[in-house]
Scaffold this active site. Structure first.
Site, PDB file in Angstrom:
ATOM      1  CG  HIS A 241      39.790   5.736  15.161  1.00  0.00           C
ATOM      2  ND1 HIS A 241      39.805   4.843  14.456  1.00  0.00           N
ATOM      3  CD2 HIS A 241      40.336   6.846  14.400  1.00  0.00           C
ATOM      4  CE1 HIS A 241      39.962   4.898  13.135  1.00  0.00           C
ATOM      5  NE2 HIS A 241      40.520   6.069  13.081  1.00  0.00           N
ATOM      6  CG  ASP A 242      41.466   7.794  20.045  1.00  0.00           C
ATOM      7  OD1 ASP A 242      41.561   6.647  19.931  1.00  0.00           O
ATOM      8  OD2 ASP A 242      42.261   9.019  19.958  1.00  0.00           O
TER       9      ASP A 242
END
Ligand SMILES: [Ca+2]
Length: 311
Positions: A241-242
């Site tokens: 994700h990040d």
């Protein structure tokens, strides 16, 4: 000149990879890491941020501790994904570098006031508690933010912590509502895009094959939460994700999305923290975010691997 950023974070294995990507990228000037409670409680996120800096031999990056609870709710954490420490996987030494005495919210406020307006970008990778608190306490800084590029929310992928909500937004929906309404240029990397950035076996092997402590740690981190995500989603790997936030700053052309209205649900128990994204433009509500929907995943992982090799 390198772009000035503050990463607001709740590490988290994927936060760790995002931070390393920023540290490896000369286009970015990482002014500091501001930690927030999220994946695990604040004491652990502030510890993990320092473990990551020390792994990269970047003890010069200041780490600040921020809010330990959401604005109006009890903290919800995600040890079931990230492990007890939040950074389970490789065994890394406890950090020696200190947490700064200044609090994260004060650092955000002071930095935005001191820098020329429009020159500092905020990169939230966790619940938006620190950012919303800074905006509430110092409304004069809102107009000084260059851009907010955050990981959070979902539209087509709907939710990962409840059937309707993504974790970062769900944990502090009141903070998210305030940030989305602030009027700052906003880029949102939701599950819709991060679920396309999957840590398949060849991609994890590429990290390991770097033959460096960073490459080994990243391979073990992604391997750790992959076990959980593969089972949950039935996919070929776990969403990373990040790091999508940092990759967007470096190569926005890897991504595509729509400039649309996104509102945050804060009232309903059933859909609390839902990002109600007007993807099909069926309302006349004013667009407030670039909501990303797609990524060139092969180029994303190539960029990530190439940069991590620099550390
Ligand atoms: Ca995170």
């Amino acid at each position: 000149m390198a772009r000035k950023i503050i990463i607001d974070t709740d590490p988290g294995q994927d936060d760790a990879v995002a931070i390393l990507l920023a540290l490896a990228s000369p286009e970015l000037d990482l002014l500091g890491l501001t930690c927030v409670a999220g994946n695990v409680p604040l004491a652990l996120t502030a510890k993990n941020a320092r473990i990551i800096c020390e792994l990269a031999n970047r003890t010069d990056v200041p780490v600040y501790a921020g809010c330990d609870t959401p604005i109006a709710r009890k903290l919800v954490t995600a040890e079931h994904v990230h492990g007890k420490t939040g950074l389970d996987g490789p065994t890394l030494p406890d950090p020696v570098m200190p947490v700064q005495d200044q609090l994260a919210v004060d650092f955000i406020i002071d930095t935005l006031r001191a820098a020329p307006a429009g020159t500092v970008t905020l990169c939230p990778l966790g619940p938006l508690t620190n950012i919303a608190t800074a905006f509430h306490r110092a409304p004069d800084i809102v107009d000084r933010v260059q851009e907010i590029v955050l990981m959070g929310g979902a539209y087509f992928e709907v939710g990962n912590i409840t059937p309707a909500a993504e974790f970062n937004i769900y944990v502090d929906p009141e903070a998210a509502k305030a940030v989305f309404a602030a009027g700052v240029p906003l880029v949102v990397l939701p599950l819709d895009v991060t679920h396309k950035a999957l840590t398949t076996q060849p991609r994890v092997d590429a990290f390991r094959n770097l033959g460096t402590p960073v490459g080994q740690a990243v391979a073990e981190w992604t391997g750790f939460f992959e076990r959980f995500d593969k089972e949950k989603y039935g996919s070929a790997g776990a969403p990373l994700h990040d790091p999508c936030v940092i990759a967007y700053l470096l190569q926005p052309d890897l991504f595509s999305g729509r400039h649309i209205n996104v509102e945050i649900e804060t009232a309903s128990d059933l859909t609390l923290g839902m990002t109600v994204a007007d993807w099909w433009r069926v309302t006349d509500r004013t667009p407030n975010a670039l909501f990303i929907g797609d990524v060139d995943a092969d180029r994303f992982f190539a960029l990530l691997t190439e940069r991590l090799a620099q550390l």
